[in-house]
Scaffold this motif. Structure first.
Motif, PDB file in Angstrom:
ATOM      1  N   LYS A 141       0.817  -1.208   0.000  1.00 10.77           N
ATOM      2  CA  LYS A 141       0.000   0.000   0.000  1.00 10.77           C
ATOM      3  C   LYS A 141       0.854   1.263   0.000  1.00 10.77           C
ATOM      4  O   LYS A 141       0.532   2.254  -0.669  1.00 10.77           O
ATOM      5  CB  LYS A 141      -0.928  -0.004   1.214  1.00 10.77           C
ATOM      6  CG  LYS A 141      -2.028  -1.053   1.137  1.00 10.77           C
ATOM      7  CD  LYS A 141      -2.870  -1.061   2.400  1.00 10.77           C
ATOM      8  CE  LYS A 141      -3.949  -2.139   2.343  1.00 10.77           C
ATOM      9  NZ  LYS A 141      -4.746  -2.190   3.599  1.00 10.77           N
ATOM     10  N   TYR A 174       2.334   1.766  -3.474  1.00  9.67           N
ATOM     11  CA  TYR A 174       1.294   2.218  -4.400  1.00  9.67           C
ATOM     12  C   TYR A 174       1.014   3.709  -4.207  1.00  9.67           C
ATOM     13  O   TYR A 174       0.931   4.476  -5.173  1.00  9.67           O
ATOM     14  CB  TYR A 174       0.010   1.421  -4.179  1.00  9.67           C
ATOM     15  CG  TYR A 174      -1.142   1.892  -5.056  1.00  9.67           C
ATOM     16  CD1 TYR A 174      -1.228   1.484  -6.387  1.00  9.67           C
ATOM     17  CD2 TYR A 174      -2.115   2.753  -4.542  1.00  9.67           C
ATOM     18  CE1 TYR A 174      -2.263   1.935  -7.192  1.00  9.67           C
ATOM     19  CE2 TYR A 174      -3.146   3.201  -5.349  1.00  9.67           C
ATOM     20  CZ  TYR A 174      -3.225   2.793  -6.669  1.00  9.67           C
ATOM     21  OH  TYR A 174      -4.241   3.246  -7.466  1.00  9.67           O
ATOM     22  N   LYS A 175       0.876   4.116  -2.937  1.00  8.99           N
ATOM     23  CA  LYS A 175       0.584   5.512  -2.636  1.00  8.99           C
ATOM     24  C   LYS A 175       1.704   6.424  -3.115  1.00  8.99           C
ATOM     25  O   LYS A 175       1.451   7.494  -3.694  1.00  8.99           O
ATOM     26  CB  LYS A 175       0.378   5.682  -1.135  1.00  8.99           C
ATOM     27  CG  LYS A 175       0.023   7.098  -0.719  1.00  8.99           C
ATOM     28  CD  LYS A 175      -0.210   7.184   0.779  1.00  8.99           C
ATOM     29  CE  LYS A 175      -0.543   8.613   1.201  1.00  8.99           C
ATOM     30  NZ  LYS A 175      -0.766   8.709   2.674  1.00  8.99           N
ATOM     31  N   LYS A 176       2.944   6.032  -2.862  1.00 13.34           N
ATOM     32  CA  LYS A 176       4.079   6.863  -3.264  1.00 13.34           C
ATOM     33  C   LYS A 176       4.171   6.970  -4.780  1.00 13.34           C
ATOM     34  O   LYS A 176       4.407   8.057  -5.330  1.00 13.34           O
ATOM     35  CB  LYS A 176       5.375   6.293  -2.687  1.00 13.34           C
ATOM     36  CG  LYS A 176       6.636   7.064  -3.056  1.00 13.34           C
ATOM     37  CD  LYS A 176       6.563   8.516  -2.649  1.00 13.34           C
ATOM     38  CE  LYS A 176       6.531   8.678  -1.142  1.00 13.34           C
ATOM     39  NZ  LYS A 176       6.544  10.135  -0.791  1.00 13.34           N
ATOM     40  N   GLN A 209       1.786   6.753  -6.961  1.00  9.28           N
ATOM     41  CA  GLN A 209       0.701   7.572  -7.489  1.00  9.28           C
ATOM     42  C   GLN A 209       1.042   9.056  -7.425  1.00  9.28           C
ATOM     43  O   GLN A 209       0.539   9.849  -8.223  1.00  9.28           O
ATOM     44  CB  GLN A 209      -0.597   7.300  -6.715  1.00  9.28           C
ATOM     45  CG  GLN A 209      -1.153   5.913  -6.918  1.00  9.28           C
ATOM     46  CD  GLN A 209      -1.264   5.525  -8.375  1.00  9.28           C
ATOM     47  OE1 GLN A 209      -1.939   6.187  -9.161  1.00  9.28           O
ATOM     48  NE2 GLN A 209      -0.591   4.439  -8.753  1.00  9.28           N
ATOM     49  N   GLU A 210       1.893   9.442  -6.479  1.00 11.13           N
ATOM     50  CA  GLU A 210       2.282  10.842  -6.367  1.00 11.13           C
ATOM     51  C   GLU A 210       3.171  11.271  -7.528  1.00 11.13           C
ATOM     52  O   GLU A 210       3.040  12.374  -8.055  1.00 11.13           O
ATOM     53  CB  GLU A 210       3.017  11.070  -5.035  1.00 11.13           C
ATOM     54  CG  GLU A 210       2.145  10.868  -3.804  1.00 11.13           C
ATOM     55  CD  GLU A 210       2.950  11.002  -2.527  1.00 11.13           C
ATOM     56  OE1 GLU A 210       4.159  11.308  -2.606  1.00 11.13           O
ATOM     57  OE2 GLU A 210       2.382  10.796  -1.435  1.00 11.13           O
ATOM     58  N   PRO A 269       4.215   9.133 -10.670  1.00 10.26           N
ATOM     59  CA  PRO A 269       4.271   7.902 -11.466  1.00 10.26           C
ATOM     60  C   PRO A 269       5.395   7.867 -12.488  1.00 10.26           C
ATOM     61  O   PRO A 269       6.036   6.828 -12.666  1.00 10.26           O
ATOM     62  CB  PRO A 269       2.883   7.851 -12.129  1.00 10.26           C
ATOM     63  CG  PRO A 269       2.359   9.248 -12.050  1.00 10.26           C
ATOM     64  CD  PRO A 269       2.920   9.820 -10.793  1.00 10.26           C
ATOM     65  N   LYS A 320       8.679   5.126 -12.465  1.00 10.87           N
ATOM     66  CA  LYS A 320       8.468   4.067 -13.438  1.00 10.87           C
ATOM     67  C   LYS A 320       9.788   3.447 -13.889  1.00 10.87           C
ATOM     68  O   LYS A 320      10.689   4.122 -14.367  1.00 10.87           O
ATOM     69  CB  LYS A 320       7.717   4.615 -14.658  1.00 10.87           C
ATOM     70  CG  LYS A 320       7.327   3.539 -15.660  1.00 10.87           C
ATOM     71  CD  LYS A 320       6.532   4.136 -16.801  1.00 10.87           C
ATOM     72  CE  LYS A 320       6.140   3.056 -17.800  1.00 10.87           C
ATOM     73  NZ  LYS A 320       5.361   3.620 -18.924  1.00 10.87           N
ATOM     74  N   HIS A 378       5.696  -3.392  -8.514  1.00 11.60           N
ATOM     75  CA  HIS A 378       5.457  -1.965  -8.723  1.00 11.60           C
ATOM     76  C   HIS A 378       6.424  -1.374  -9.749  1.00 11.60           C
ATOM     77  O   HIS A 378       6.641  -0.164  -9.789  1.00 11.60           O
ATOM     78  CB  HIS A 378       5.559  -1.217  -7.397  1.00 11.60           C
ATOM     79  CG  HIS A 378       4.408  -1.476  -6.476  1.00 11.60           C
ATOM     80  ND1 HIS A 378       3.197  -0.839  -6.598  1.00 11.60           N
ATOM     81  CD2 HIS A 378       4.276  -2.341  -5.433  1.00 11.60           C
ATOM     82  CE1 HIS A 378       2.369  -1.270  -5.659  1.00 11.60           C
ATOM     83  NE2 HIS A 378       2.996  -2.185  -4.946  1.00 11.60           N
TER      84      HIS A 378
END
Length: 246
Positions: free
Chosen positions: A30, A33-35, A37-38, A40, A44, A72
């Motif tokens: 989690k 995922y949160k980091k 999304q800030e 992307p 990547k 991720h």
């Protein structure tokens, strides 16, 4: 005489260090995922080092942790902070190297900084190499030509001065201060060997990333009133601070 088909040299790379501070797989998942999304695009396919110094051996499911991080889209290039021989063997058996270790986590990370370099390192989302060793400053490194996308310039043990523009996708790294007398749209990392007194000076600020001794801002963290303006960036009480030069 036949020329050799390979050559091995030392080099420096931009690497993030991801500190794993919990053994809880769901929490790690989690948090990642949160980091992501800030930022992307920034994360990547990013190569990273995992620091496991905070993990409890008896509760660590290394295979699951490795799978979650890879899921991720991170590329794990090594592990540091491993203090237990049994966990070290598990990590090596999983196909990852355990990077140079000293008596403490800080020593371990100092060694990494010397050999593969943090940059961005420490670039610290919990992704930091807390290096506090500084080297003697050598002659200032001066670049008079534009720094193009994909180029990386490293001023080892010295300041870096660029008298031209720095394109998006380019990277400037110096163990000392960095001065940019032009527009900067790439990444700028001063104090790369841990010198917390280093500064960044630029005349037109549009940087993708700013970092001093591992503390960093991405582009959307730079206060809007300084975008496109001349600025000085430095650390004050270990916190990135920015002032206008005009």
């Amino acid at each position: 005489m036949q020329k050799t088909s390979i050559e091995i040299k030392g080099s420096n790379f931009t690497l993030l260090v991801l500190y794993l501070k919990s053994n809880n797989i769901d929490l790690i998942n989690k948090s990642l995922y949160k980091k992501i999304q800030e930022y992307p695009q920034f994360f990547k396919n990013a190569p990273i080092i995992l620091n496991v110094s905070h993990l409890s051996l008896n509760q660590t499911n290394w295979r699951k942790i490795q799978e979650v991080v890879i899921s991720h889209s991170f590329f794990i290039v090594g592990v540091t902070g491993c203090k237990d021989k049994y966990l070290k063997k598990i990590i090596i058996d999983s196909g990852l190297p355990v990077l140079l270790e000293g008596k403490t986590t800080e020593n371990t990370e100092n060694n990494i900084n010397k050999n593969i370099s943090f940059f961005y390192k420490k670039h610290n989302f919990e992704n930091t190499i807390n290096t506090r060793i500084t080297k003697k400053t050598e002659k200032t490194h001066i670049i008079n030509t534009p720094v193009r996308s994909g180029q990386k310039i490293y001023a080892k043990y010295s300041d870096l001065i660029v008298t031209n523009n720095v394109s998006a996708g380019a990277e400037l790294v110096a163990d000392g201060n960095i001065h940019i007398y032009g527009s900067v749209r790439g990444r700028v990392l001063a104090g790369a060997n841990g010198d917390i007194t280093s500064n960044i000076f630029c005349t037109t600020l549009f940087a993708e990333l700013l970092s001093i001794s591992g503390e960093y801002w991405l582009s959307d963290q730079i206060p809007l009133k300084f975008i496109g303006k001349s600025a000085q960036i430095y650390l004050s009480n270990k916190v990135l601070t920015i002032n206008s030069l005009s």
